[in-house]
Motif scaffolding. Structure first.
Motif, PDB file in Angstrom:
ATOM      1  N   PHE A  68       0.820  -1.213   0.000  1.00 28.72           N
ATOM      2  CA  PHE A  68       0.000   0.000   0.000  1.00 28.72           C
ATOM      3  C   PHE A  68       0.855   1.265   0.000  1.00 28.72           C
ATOM      4  CE2 PHE A  68      -1.997   3.385   2.523  1.00 28.72           C
ATOM      5  CZ  PHE A  68      -3.053   3.686   1.673  1.00 28.72           C
ATOM      6  N   TRP A  69       1.841   1.352   0.891  1.00 28.63           N
ATOM      7  CA  TRP A  69       2.636   2.581   1.002  1.00 28.63           C
ATOM      8  C   TRP A  69       3.499   2.812  -0.219  1.00 28.63           C
ATOM      9  CZ3 TRP A  69       0.870   6.138   3.774  1.00 28.63           C
ATOM     10  CH2 TRP A  69       0.180   5.856   4.950  1.00 28.63           C
ATOM     11  N   GLN A  70       3.892   1.750  -0.921  1.00 31.85           N
ATOM     12  CA  GLN A  70       4.627   1.938  -2.162  1.00 31.85           C
ATOM     13  C   GLN A  70       3.718   2.525  -3.239  1.00 31.85           C
ATOM     14  OE1 GLN A  70       6.689  -1.488  -3.627  1.00 31.85           O
ATOM     15  NE2 GLN A  70       7.292  -0.466  -5.522  1.00 31.85           N
ATOM     16  N   ARG A  71       2.466   2.084  -3.272  1.00 21.74           N
ATOM     17  CA  ARG A  71       1.519   2.657  -4.232  1.00 21.74           C
ATOM     18  C   ARG A  71       1.257   4.120  -3.916  1.00 21.74           C
ATOM     19  NH1 ARG A  71      -3.533  -0.727  -3.880  1.00 21.74           N
ATOM     20  NH2 ARG A  71      -2.622  -1.463  -1.956  1.00 21.74           N
ATOM     21  N   VAL A  72       1.191   4.475  -2.617  1.00 26.26           N
ATOM     22  CA  VAL A  72       0.967   5.870  -2.227  1.00 26.26           C
ATOM     23  C   VAL A  72       2.147   6.735  -2.640  1.00 26.26           C
ATOM     24  CG1 VAL A  72       0.756   7.428  -0.248  1.00 26.26           C
ATOM     25  CG2 VAL A  72      -0.624   5.348  -0.351  1.00 26.26           C
ATOM     26  N   THR A  73       3.359   6.289  -2.332  1.00 24.90           N
ATOM     27  CA  THR A  73       4.539   7.107  -2.615  1.00 24.90           C
ATOM     28  C   THR A  73       4.916   7.110  -4.089  1.00 24.90           C
ATOM     29  OG1 THR A  73       5.989   5.266  -2.024  1.00 24.90           O
ATOM     30  CG2 THR A  73       5.480   6.862  -0.296  1.00 24.90           C
ATOM     31  N   ASP A  74       4.394   6.196  -4.881  1.00 24.65           N
ATOM     32  CA  ASP A  74       4.667   6.186  -6.317  1.00 24.65           C
ATOM     33  C   ASP A  74       3.725   7.094  -7.100  1.00 24.65           C
ATOM     34  OD1 ASP A  74       6.776   4.478  -6.126  1.00 24.65           O
ATOM     35  OD2 ASP A  74       5.665   2.682  -6.722  1.00 24.65           O
ATOM     36  N   ASN A  75       2.692   7.624  -6.459  1.00 25.92           N
ATOM     37  CA  ASN A  75       1.705   8.451  -7.145  1.00 25.92           C
ATOM     38  C   ASN A  75       1.987   9.931  -6.857  1.00 25.92           C
ATOM     39  OD1 ASN A  75      -0.546   9.728  -8.128  1.00 25.92           O
ATOM     40  ND2 ASN A  75      -1.983   8.205  -7.354  1.00 25.92           N
ATOM     41  N   PRO A  76       2.570  10.688  -7.820  1.00 24.22           N
ATOM     42  CA  PRO A  76       2.925  12.087  -7.533  1.00 24.22           C
ATOM     43  C   PRO A  76       1.718  12.984  -7.299  1.00 24.22           C
ATOM     44  CG  PRO A  76       3.334  11.562  -9.840  1.00 24.22           C
ATOM     45  CD  PRO A  76       2.970  10.277  -9.159  1.00 24.22           C
ATOM     46  N   PHE A  77       0.591  12.697  -7.959  1.00 28.41           N
ATOM     47  CA  PHE A  77      -0.586  13.543  -7.757  1.00 28.41           C
ATOM     48  C   PHE A  77      -1.186  13.338  -6.372  1.00 28.41           C
ATOM     49  CE2 PHE A  77      -0.322  13.094 -12.375  1.00 28.41           C
ATOM     50  CZ  PHE A  77      -0.198  14.434 -12.707  1.00 28.41           C
ATOM     51  N   LEU A  78      -1.142  12.120  -5.874  1.00 29.42           N
ATOM     52  CA  LEU A  78      -1.611  11.862  -4.515  1.00 29.42           C
ATOM     53  C   LEU A  78      -0.695  12.543  -3.501  1.00 29.42           C
ATOM     54  CD1 LEU A  78      -3.614  10.482  -2.648  1.00 29.42           C
ATOM     55  CD2 LEU A  78      -2.181   8.439  -2.739  1.00 29.42           C
ATOM     56  N   LEU A  79       0.600  12.513  -3.730  1.00 30.12           N
ATOM     57  CA  LEU A  79       1.533  13.199  -2.830  1.00 30.12           C
ATOM     58  C   LEU A  79       1.313  14.704  -2.857  1.00 30.12           C
ATOM     59  CD1 LEU A  79       4.838  11.255  -3.509  1.00 30.12           C
ATOM     60  CD2 LEU A  79       3.378  11.107  -1.505  1.00 30.12           C
ATOM     61  N   LEU A  80       1.049  15.262  -4.043  1.00 35.33           N
ATOM     62  CA  LEU A  80       0.757  16.694  -4.151  1.00 35.33           C
ATOM     63  C   LEU A  80      -0.517  17.031  -3.385  1.00 35.33           C
ATOM     64  CD1 LEU A  80       1.293  19.482  -5.425  1.00 35.33           C
ATOM     65  CD2 LEU A  80      -0.079  18.729  -7.370  1.00 35.33           C
ATOM     66  N   PHE A  81      -1.551  16.208  -3.551  1.00 34.67           N
ATOM     67  CA  PHE A  81      -2.811  16.429  -2.847  1.00 34.67           C
ATOM     68  C   PHE A  81      -2.604  16.393  -1.336  1.00 34.67           C
ATOM     69  CE2 PHE A  81      -6.647  14.639  -0.884  1.00 34.67           C
ATOM     70  CZ  PHE A  81      -7.569  15.611  -1.224  1.00 34.67           C
ATOM     71  N   ILE A  82      -1.890  15.383  -0.863  1.00 31.33           N
ATOM     72  CA  ILE A  82      -1.626  15.270   0.584  1.00 31.33           C
ATOM     73  C   ILE A  82      -0.805  16.455   1.075  1.00 31.33           C
ATOM     74  CG2 ILE A  82      -0.404  13.905   2.323  1.00 31.33           C
ATOM     75  CD1 ILE A  82      -1.226  11.408   0.718  1.00 31.33           C
ATOM     76  N   GLY A  83       0.182  16.875   0.275  1.00 34.28           N
ATOM     77  CA  GLY A  83       1.044  17.993   0.664  1.00 34.28           C
ATOM     78  C   GLY A  83       0.328  19.321   0.716  1.00 34.28           C
ATOM     79  N   VAL A  84      -0.765  19.473  -0.013  1.00 30.35           N
ATOM     80  CA  VAL A  84      -1.528  20.716   0.011  1.00 30.35           C
ATOM     81  C   VAL A  84      -2.636  20.645   1.062  1.00 30.35           C
ATOM     82  CG1 VAL A  84      -3.110  22.154  -1.339  1.00 30.35           C
ATOM     83  CG2 VAL A  84      -1.010  21.309  -2.375  1.00 30.35           C
ATOM     84  N   VAL A  85      -3.307  19.515   1.152  1.00 34.29           N
ATOM     85  CA  VAL A  85      -4.474  19.398   2.032  1.00 34.29           C
ATOM     86  C   VAL A  85      -4.072  19.327   3.510  1.00 34.29           C
ATOM     87  CG1 VAL A  85      -6.371  17.863   2.675  1.00 34.29           C
ATOM     88  CG2 VAL A  85      -5.977  18.432   0.279  1.00 34.29           C
ATOM     89  N   MET A  86      -3.050  18.567   3.829  1.00 32.90           N
ATOM     90  CA  MET A  86      -2.684  18.396   5.243  1.00 32.90           C
ATOM     91  C   MET A  86      -2.309  19.733   5.911  1.00 32.90           C
ATOM     92  SD  MET A  86      -3.288  15.342   6.119  1.00 32.90           S
ATOM     93  CE  MET A  86      -2.432  15.187   7.651  1.00 32.90           C
ATOM     94  N   PRO A  87      -1.420  20.551   5.333  1.00 32.63           N
ATOM     95  CA  PRO A  87      -1.141  21.840   5.985  1.00 32.63           C
ATOM     96  C   PRO A  87      -2.377  22.739   6.048  1.00 32.63           C
ATOM     97  CG  PRO A  87       0.566  21.339   4.391  1.00 32.63           C
ATOM     98  CD  PRO A  87      -0.516  20.324   4.197  1.00 32.63           C
ATOM     99  N   ALA A  88      -3.213  22.719   4.999  1.00 32.58           N
ATOM    100  CA  ALA A  88      -4.419  23.550   5.015  1.00 32.58           C
ATOM    101  C   ALA A  88      -5.333  23.153   6.168  1.00 32.58           C
ATOM    102  CB  ALA A  88      -5.149  23.430   3.677  1.00 32.58           C
TER     103      ALA A  88
END
Length: 54
Positions: free
Chosen positions: A16-36
């Motif tokens: 699961f975590w490899q699929r999460v870290t391999d998806n750049p759009f998901l990482l971008l989404f997490i990086g924007v949503v979590m601080p907000a």
């Protein structure tokens, strides 16, 4: 057995975590949503702690 080699008939299961870290759009989404979300919660807590003006 757990030590059996991978057979050709079965597709390799990707963790699961490899699929999460391999998806750049998901990482971008997490990086924007979590601080907000954290900043919004922080702001709400600060406003809730203001003394009532008379």
């Amino acid at each position: 057995m757990a030590d059996e080699p991978h057979t050709e008939g079965e597709p390799e299961r990707i963790p699961f975590w490899q699929r999460v870290t391999d998806n750049p759009f998901l990482l971008l989404f997490i990086g924007v949503v979590m601080p907000a979300v954290f900043y919004i919660l922080w702001g709400v807590m600060e406003i809730a702690n203001l003394p009532i003006a008379e």
